[in-house]
Design a protein around this motif. Structure first.
Motif, short mmCIF file in Angstrom:
data_model
loop_
_atom_site.label_atom_id
_atom_site.label_comp_id
_atom_site.label_asym_id
_atom_site.label_seq_id
_atom_site.Cartn_x
_atom_site.Cartn_y
_atom_site.Cartn_z
N GLU A 233 6.82 -6.11 3.78
CA GLU A 233 5.52 -5.98 4.44
C GLU A 233 5.66 -5.95 5.95
O GLU A 233 4.97 -5.18 6.64
CB GLU A 233 4.61 -7.13 4.01
CG GLU A 233 4.16 -7.04 2.56
CD GLU A 233 3.33 -8.23 2.12
OE1 GLU A 233 3.21 -9.21 2.91
OE2 GLU A 233 2.80 -8.20 0.99
N ALA B 30 6.37 -5.06 -4.66
CA ALA B 30 6.28 -4.97 -3.20
C ALA B 30 6.88 -3.67 -2.69
O ALA B 30 6.32 -2.99 -1.82
CB ALA B 30 6.98 -6.17 -2.56
N CYS C 206 4.92 -2.47 8.74
CA CYS C 206 3.92 -2.49 9.82
C CYS C 206 4.53 -2.40 11.20
O CYS C 206 3.80 -2.51 12.21
CB CYS C 206 3.05 -3.74 9.70
SG CYS C 206 1.93 -3.72 8.28
N THR D 38 3.74 -1.55 -1.11
CA THR D 38 3.44 -2.06 0.22
C THR D 38 3.18 -0.93 1.20
O THR D 38 4.02 -0.03 1.36
CB THR D 38 4.58 -2.97 0.72
OG1 THR D 38 4.67 -4.11 -0.12
CG2 THR D 38 4.32 -3.41 2.15
N ARG E 287 9.37 -9.79 -0.35
CA ARG E 287 8.02 -9.24 -0.15
C ARG E 287 7.61 -9.33 1.31
O ARG E 287 7.11 -8.34 1.88
CB ARG E 287 7.01 -9.99 -1.02
CG ARG E 287 5.56 -9.55 -0.79
CD ARG E 287 4.57 -10.47 -1.48
NE ARG E 287 4.66 -11.85 -1.01
CZ ARG E 287 4.13 -12.29 0.14
NH1 ARG E 287 3.49 -11.45 0.94
NH2 ARG E 287 4.27 -13.55 0.48
N ARG E 288 7.83 -10.46 1.93
CA ARG E 288 7.44 -10.64 3.32
C ARG E 288 8.22 -9.72 4.25
O ARG E 288 7.67 -9.17 5.22
CB ARG E 288 7.62 -12.11 3.71
CG ARG E 288 6.58 -13.01 3.04
CD ARG E 288 6.99 -14.45 2.93
NE ARG E 288 7.02 -15.16 4.20
CZ ARG E 288 7.21 -16.47 4.29
NH1 ARG E 288 7.38 -17.20 3.18
NH2 ARG E 288 7.23 -17.05 5.47
N CYS F 272 1.24 -0.58 5.34
CA CYS F 272 0.67 -1.36 6.41
C CYS F 272 -0.86 -1.20 6.40
O CYS F 272 -1.37 -0.08 6.35
CB CYS F 272 1.23 -0.93 7.75
SG CYS F 272 0.71 -1.99 9.11
#
Length: 327
Positions: free
Chosen positions: A274, A320, A278, A324, A270-271, A326
């Motif tokens: 994400e 995610a 972005c 997801t 997930r991290r 940004c």
């Protein structure tokens, strides 16, 4: 690993919006075999319109394509593969050429970098061949490993991505080429261990580069080497999980790497998703793999076990991948 249509359907169920596959070139070969073409077609048909990223590379440093004949055969192989499966619109040229595992020599007798210029020569030849066949194809170069030691004669001759990118840029300037050598830059932002979060940066003075080093390290290096705005594809990132006792009989051998539990895998994926979403000019992130490898010395980084049942990380990774954006 070769997956059937059912596995490709499971990939879509996991929320993955692209498929990454590999085709191996061998010296003296200028086109895929009938079996290889059939495998490519099987993936295309099973993917049902899902974008496919095809990585083409040799199996190891003993088969590094260094001669004019080998480079010509390699370029012809890539072009023939793309023609056999025109639905595939993206090709990644090579695999971790900054490591002695996949490219030799790395250094000359005086300790100078010869891997980056040689890889660039191959990349340019493949790029030009592919573009002659289909100008709308996307050619990704690089596919670099995130670490290297930049010292010859250590028994493991490797280059850091920092040095390798700079040397690619220097070789491009020396060549006098005005056309681009690639449409985008592929990169493998693996932390040193699955237990390290993918959004943790390295020290600024380190020559290693991870996902969280994009703005501080990777982007400036690429802009300096190739000009501003070259797209980046994170073409491999995997987080390995430990195998629960109930599934242990499905796997072979012994685990040799650090692993995390399935909640941590879900959190780290997930991290990573994400973070990539972005970062400006980052085109995507390919998770390696969707399904575990059966040999424990390989990668157990899928959201499916080797028997294609779901890990507990599945739902969170799917959510995610599907949601997801940004902020």
């Amino acid at each position: 690993m070769r997956h059937d249509a059912a596995a490709l359907q499971q990939l879509r169920e996991a929320g993955f919006g692209a498929v990454g596959i590999t085709s191996f070139w061998q010296p003296g070969v200028s086109a895929p075999t009938e079996d290889e073409v059939a495998a490519l077609r099987e993936v295309v048909d099973g993917a049902d319109g899902t974008p496919i990223f095809l990585a083409v590379y040799h199996t190891g440093s003993r088969t590094t394509p260094l001669t004019p004949d080998d480079r010509s055969d390699f370029a012809a192989y890539v072009t023939a593969a793309m023609r056999s499966a025109p639905e595939i619109r993206d090709v990644i040229v090579g695999n971790e050429p900054n490591l002695n595992r996949f490219w030799m020599p790395q250094f000359d007798a005086s300790g100078g970098d010869v891997a980056a210029p040689a890889y660039l020569t191959l990349l340019i030849e493949v790029y030009d061949a592919v573009k002659r066949a289909d100008p709308d194809m996307t050619v990704w170069g690089g596919a670099l490993a995130p670490r290297g030691i930049d010292r010859p004669d250590t028994g493991r001759d490797t280059h850091s991505p920092t040095t390798f990118i700079r040397d690619l840029g220097a070789a491009l300037r020396v060549s006098g080429r005005t056309k681009p050598p690639m449409d985008g830059f592929a990169y493998h932002p693996y932390p040193a261990s699955s237990s390290i979060p993918p959004d943790r940066p390295t020290e600024l003075e380190s020559t290693s580069i991870l996902m969280a080093d994009y703005e501080a390290k990777l982007r400036p290096l690429l802009d300096e080497a190739f000009g501003p705005g070259l797209p980046v594809l994170y073409s491999e990132l995997g987080v390995e999980t430990g195998i629960p006792p109930a599934k242990a009989s499905l796997y072979e051998g012994d685990e040799v790497a650090d692993t995390v539990d399935e909640p941590a895998q879900a959190d780290y994926y997930r991290r990573a998703i994400e973070l990539a979403a972005c970062q400006k000019n980052v085109a995507g992130l390919l998770l390696f793999h969707s399904h575990d490898e059966p040999a424990l010395r390989g990668f157990q980084s899928g959201v499916y076990y080797v028997d294609a049942t779901r890990k507990s990380s599945f739902d969170r990774v799917r959510d995610a991948a599907e949601s997801t954006m940004c902020a």
